[in-house]
Motif scaffolding. Sequence first.
Motif, PDB file in Angstrom:
ATOM      1  N   PRO A  90       3.344  20.458  -9.381  1.00 42.73           N
ATOM      2  CA  PRO A  90       3.281  21.402  -8.249  1.00 42.73           C
ATOM      3  C   PRO A  90       4.668  21.952  -7.960  1.00 42.73           C
ATOM      4  O   PRO A  90       5.682  21.340  -8.302  1.00 42.73           O
ATOM      5  N   LYS A  91       4.704  23.105  -7.300  1.00 39.84           N
ATOM      6  CA  LYS A  91       6.024  23.677  -7.001  1.00 39.84           C
ATOM      7  C   LYS A  91       6.735  22.899  -5.897  1.00 39.84           C
ATOM      8  O   LYS A  91       7.963  22.919  -5.814  1.00 39.84           O
ATOM      9  N   ARG A  92       5.981  22.187  -5.052  1.00 44.60           N
ATOM     10  CA  ARG A  92       6.620  21.341  -4.041  1.00 44.60           C
ATOM     11  C   ARG A  92       5.673  20.255  -3.553  1.00 44.60           C
ATOM     12  O   ARG A  92       4.462  20.461  -3.437  1.00 44.60           O
ATOM     13  N   ILE A  93       6.274  19.102  -3.265  1.00 46.87           N
ATOM     14  CA  ILE A  93       5.585  17.974  -2.629  1.00 46.87           C
ATOM     15  C   ILE A  93       6.155  17.821  -1.224  1.00 46.87           C
ATOM     16  O   ILE A  93       7.371  17.902  -1.034  1.00 46.87           O
ATOM     17  N   VAL A  94       5.279  17.618  -0.253  1.00 43.48           N
ATOM     18  CA  VAL A  94       5.721  17.305   1.103  1.00 43.48           C
ATOM     19  C   VAL A  94       5.213  15.905   1.428  1.00 43.48           C
ATOM     20  O   VAL A  94       4.005  15.660   1.435  1.00 43.48           O
ATOM     21  N   LEU A  95       6.142  14.998   1.666  1.00 45.88           N
ATOM     22  CA  LEU A  95       5.806  13.591   1.922  1.00 45.88           C
ATOM     23  C   LEU A  95       5.926  13.289   3.408  1.00 45.88           C
ATOM     24  O   LEU A  95       6.947  13.597   4.037  1.00 45.88           O
ATOM     25  N   THR A  96       4.889  12.673   3.973  1.00 49.69           N
ATOM     26  CA  THR A  96       4.939  12.234   5.362  1.00 49.69           C
ATOM     27  C   THR A  96       5.545  10.842   5.420  1.00 49.69           C
ATOM     28  O   THR A  96       4.929   9.864   4.996  1.00 49.69           O
ATOM     29  N   SER A  97       6.760  10.755   5.915  1.00 55.00           N
ATOM     30  CA  SER A  97       7.394   9.460   6.147  1.00 55.00           C
ATOM     31  C   SER A  97       7.330   9.177   7.645  1.00 55.00           C
ATOM     32  O   SER A  97       6.324   9.467   8.287  1.00 55.00           O
ATOM     33  N   SER A  98       8.374   8.647   8.226  1.00 52.96           N
ATOM     34  CA  SER A  98       8.359   8.313   9.652  1.00 52.96           C
ATOM     35  C   SER A  98       9.789   8.189  10.159  1.00 52.96           C
ATOM     36  O   SER A  98      10.715   7.918   9.391  1.00 52.96           O
ATOM     37  N   THR A 146       0.828  -1.208   0.000  1.00 56.52           N
ATOM     38  CA  THR A 146       0.000   0.000   0.000  1.00 56.52           C
ATOM     39  C   THR A 146       0.859   1.254   0.000  1.00 56.52           C
ATOM     40  O   THR A 146       0.600   2.213  -0.741  1.00 56.52           O
ATOM     41  N   ALA A 147       1.913   1.264   0.833  1.00 54.44           N
ATOM     42  CA  ALA A 147       2.792   2.437   0.896  1.00 54.44           C
ATOM     43  C   ALA A 147       3.464   2.694  -0.442  1.00 54.44           C
ATOM     44  O   ALA A 147       3.516   3.835  -0.919  1.00 54.44           O
ATOM     45  N   LEU A 148       3.962   1.642  -1.059  1.00 52.08           N
ATOM     46  CA  LEU A 148       4.673   1.803  -2.325  1.00 52.08           C
ATOM     47  C   LEU A 148       3.730   2.218  -3.452  1.00 52.08           C
ATOM     48  O   LEU A 148       3.988   3.190  -4.169  1.00 52.08           O
ATOM     49  N   LYS A 149       2.657   1.494  -3.606  1.00 49.27           N
ATOM     50  CA  LYS A 149       1.747   1.767  -4.721  1.00 49.27           C
ATOM     51  C   LYS A 149       1.065   3.124  -4.551  1.00 49.27           C
ATOM     52  O   LYS A 149       0.951   3.898  -5.514  1.00 49.27           O
ATOM     53  N   GLY A 150       0.615   3.434  -3.334  1.00 50.92           N
ATOM     54  CA  GLY A 150      -0.040   4.710  -3.102  1.00 50.92           C
ATOM     55  C   GLY A 150       0.882   5.880  -3.359  1.00 50.92           C
ATOM     56  O   GLY A 150       0.498   6.875  -3.998  1.00 50.92           O
ATOM     57  N   THR A 151       2.125   5.778  -2.895  1.00 48.52           N
ATOM     58  CA  THR A 151       3.090   6.860  -3.103  1.00 48.52           C
ATOM     59  C   THR A 151       3.386   7.056  -4.583  1.00 48.52           C
ATOM     60  O   THR A 151       3.425   8.196  -5.075  1.00 48.52           O
ATOM     61  N   LEU A 152       3.573   5.960  -5.302  1.00 49.30           N
ATOM     62  CA  LEU A 152       3.864   6.080  -6.736  1.00 49.30           C
ATOM     63  C   LEU A 152       2.680   6.663  -7.499  1.00 49.30           C
ATOM     64  O   LEU A 152       2.860   7.467  -8.429  1.00 49.30           O
ATOM     65  N   ASN A 153       1.474   6.283  -7.124  1.00 51.75           N
ATOM     66  CA  ASN A 153       0.302   6.850  -7.796  1.00 51.75           C
ATOM     67  C   ASN A 153       0.208   8.354  -7.578  1.00 51.75           C
ATOM     68  O   ASN A 153      -0.111   9.122  -8.487  1.00 51.75           O
ATOM     69  N   VAL A 154       0.492   8.791  -6.342  1.00 53.27           N
ATOM     70  CA  VAL A 154       0.491  10.225  -6.047  1.00 53.27           C
ATOM     71  C   VAL A 154       1.541  10.940  -6.894  1.00 53.27           C
ATOM     72  O   VAL A 154       1.279  11.988  -7.504  1.00 53.27           O
ATOM     73  N   LEU A 155       2.731  10.370  -6.966  1.00 59.16           N
ATOM     74  CA  LEU A 155       3.820  11.020  -7.697  1.00 59.16           C
ATOM     75  C   LEU A 155       3.578  11.027  -9.204  1.00 59.16           C
ATOM     76  O   LEU A 155       3.941  11.985  -9.891  1.00 59.16           O
ATOM     77  N   GLU A 156       2.972   9.971  -9.711  1.00 56.33           N
ATOM     78  CA  GLU A 156       2.636   9.942 -11.142  1.00 56.33           C
ATOM     79  C   GLU A 156       1.689  11.088 -11.490  1.00 56.33           C
ATOM     80  O   GLU A 156       1.826  11.735 -12.531  1.00 56.33           O
ATOM     81  N   SER A 157       0.733  11.350 -10.605  1.00 54.85           N
ATOM     82  CA  SER A 157      -0.184  12.473 -10.840  1.00 54.85           C
ATOM     83  C   SER A 157       0.534  13.807 -10.672  1.00 54.85           C
ATOM     84  O   SER A 157       0.187  14.793 -11.327  1.00 54.85           O
ATOM     85  N   CYS A 158       1.542  13.844  -9.797  1.00 54.72           N
ATOM     86  CA  CYS A 158       2.320  15.071  -9.618  1.00 54.72           C
ATOM     87  C   CYS A 158       3.122  15.406 -10.877  1.00 54.72           C
ATOM     88  O   CYS A 158       3.344  16.592 -11.179  1.00 54.72           O
ATOM     89  N   VAL A 159       3.572  14.399 -11.595  1.00 56.76           N
ATOM     90  CA  VAL A 159       4.307  14.651 -12.842  1.00 56.76           C
ATOM     91  C   VAL A 159       3.441  15.444 -13.812  1.00 56.76           C
ATOM     92  O   VAL A 159       3.920  16.341 -14.515  1.00 56.76           O
ATOM     93  N   LYS A 160       2.158  15.139 -13.839  1.00 56.56           N
ATOM     94  CA  LYS A 160       1.241  15.832 -14.751  1.00 56.56           C
ATOM     95  C   LYS A 160       0.860  17.217 -14.212  1.00 56.56           C
ATOM     96  O   LYS A 160       0.735  18.174 -14.977  1.00 56.56           O
ATOM     97  N   ALA A 161       0.697  17.317 -12.883  1.00 54.66           N
ATOM     98  CA  ALA A 161       0.256  18.597 -12.302  1.00 54.66           C
ATOM     99  C   ALA A 161       1.409  19.579 -12.125  1.00 54.66           C
ATOM    100  O   ALA A 161       1.186  20.798 -12.107  1.00 54.66           O
TER     101      ALA A 161
END
Length: 330
Positions: A121-129, A104-119
Amino acid sequence: MAPAETVCVTGASGFIASWIVKMLLEKGYNVKGTVRNLESENAKFLRELPGASERLELFAVDVMKPGLLDSIFEGCDGIFHTANPTPSLVGGKVADPEAIFVETALKGTLNVLESCVKARPKRIVLTSSIVSCLLTPKNVPGAVIDETFVTDPDFVRKVIPSGDFASYAIGKTLAEKVAWDFVKKHNLSMVVMNPAYVIGPTVLPTVNTTNEVPLEFLNGNTKTIKNESGCWVGVKDVAMAHILGYEKPEAEGRYILCEKVMHLGDFASLLQKLFPQYNVVAREDPNAQPRATPFLINNEKVKELGVNLQPLEDVLRELVESLKELKYLN
């Protein structure tokens, strides 16, 4: 910041994310938020936040499905990706931790980033741990953990029995690595937040997994204290760090967010001292020797970002008031 700036928060009905949404609205942002269920109690609470009626739009989205975020991210200046399952720290188990916490972590993160490539944005902030930093052979007694420490999944598999926490640590670590590789390849700007156990008052009517730990001590359900250390940080500081990581052009790389490291026995003693009206009955096993030594953490980088970390004692006081308002404590 321009008043019309628009950002999106994934997993907006989560504990940290709801505070991010609240603070963004207070600062005048237009906020899009993704949730799993628009009719959930948490989603309803988000709609009641000050400014939400004018500047918050919620979307029911499964981040595990590719492409669903494309239209939502369109026109967004920033993306806060917080959505991720979190294991219970007080005994709950899932049937397939590898699927829940790694895939879930891997697939969800990649899906978010794939959409970011199209959008773009000036910055992404990722919540890790912080678990993406702690579990490495470099973490030896006396070592001072900072943002250069990276968890080694092979090391995790050797030292931690398979289960929820091991899978969570591996999933968070691999998702962060994949994200760094992805943004470098696609020339995207990203900062990563690596918070410790996040506790504190809640925007929502529910208790999150990390707040369960002090709650279970305070209500007397925890009887035996594990021979290990915990690391703690207030939720408001974590939310503010995310926002400053977005707003400040000079922000870069990873940020460990931790105010205090202490043995769980000392944590229980602190709760008993601060809140003598509650029934903290948990005791350490005298046979569990040697007593675990709290590790050392360098939190200077996040202070330089502008976060004035709230003392753990004050965070706990605010947490207890919040739990009383929600009727989890008398």
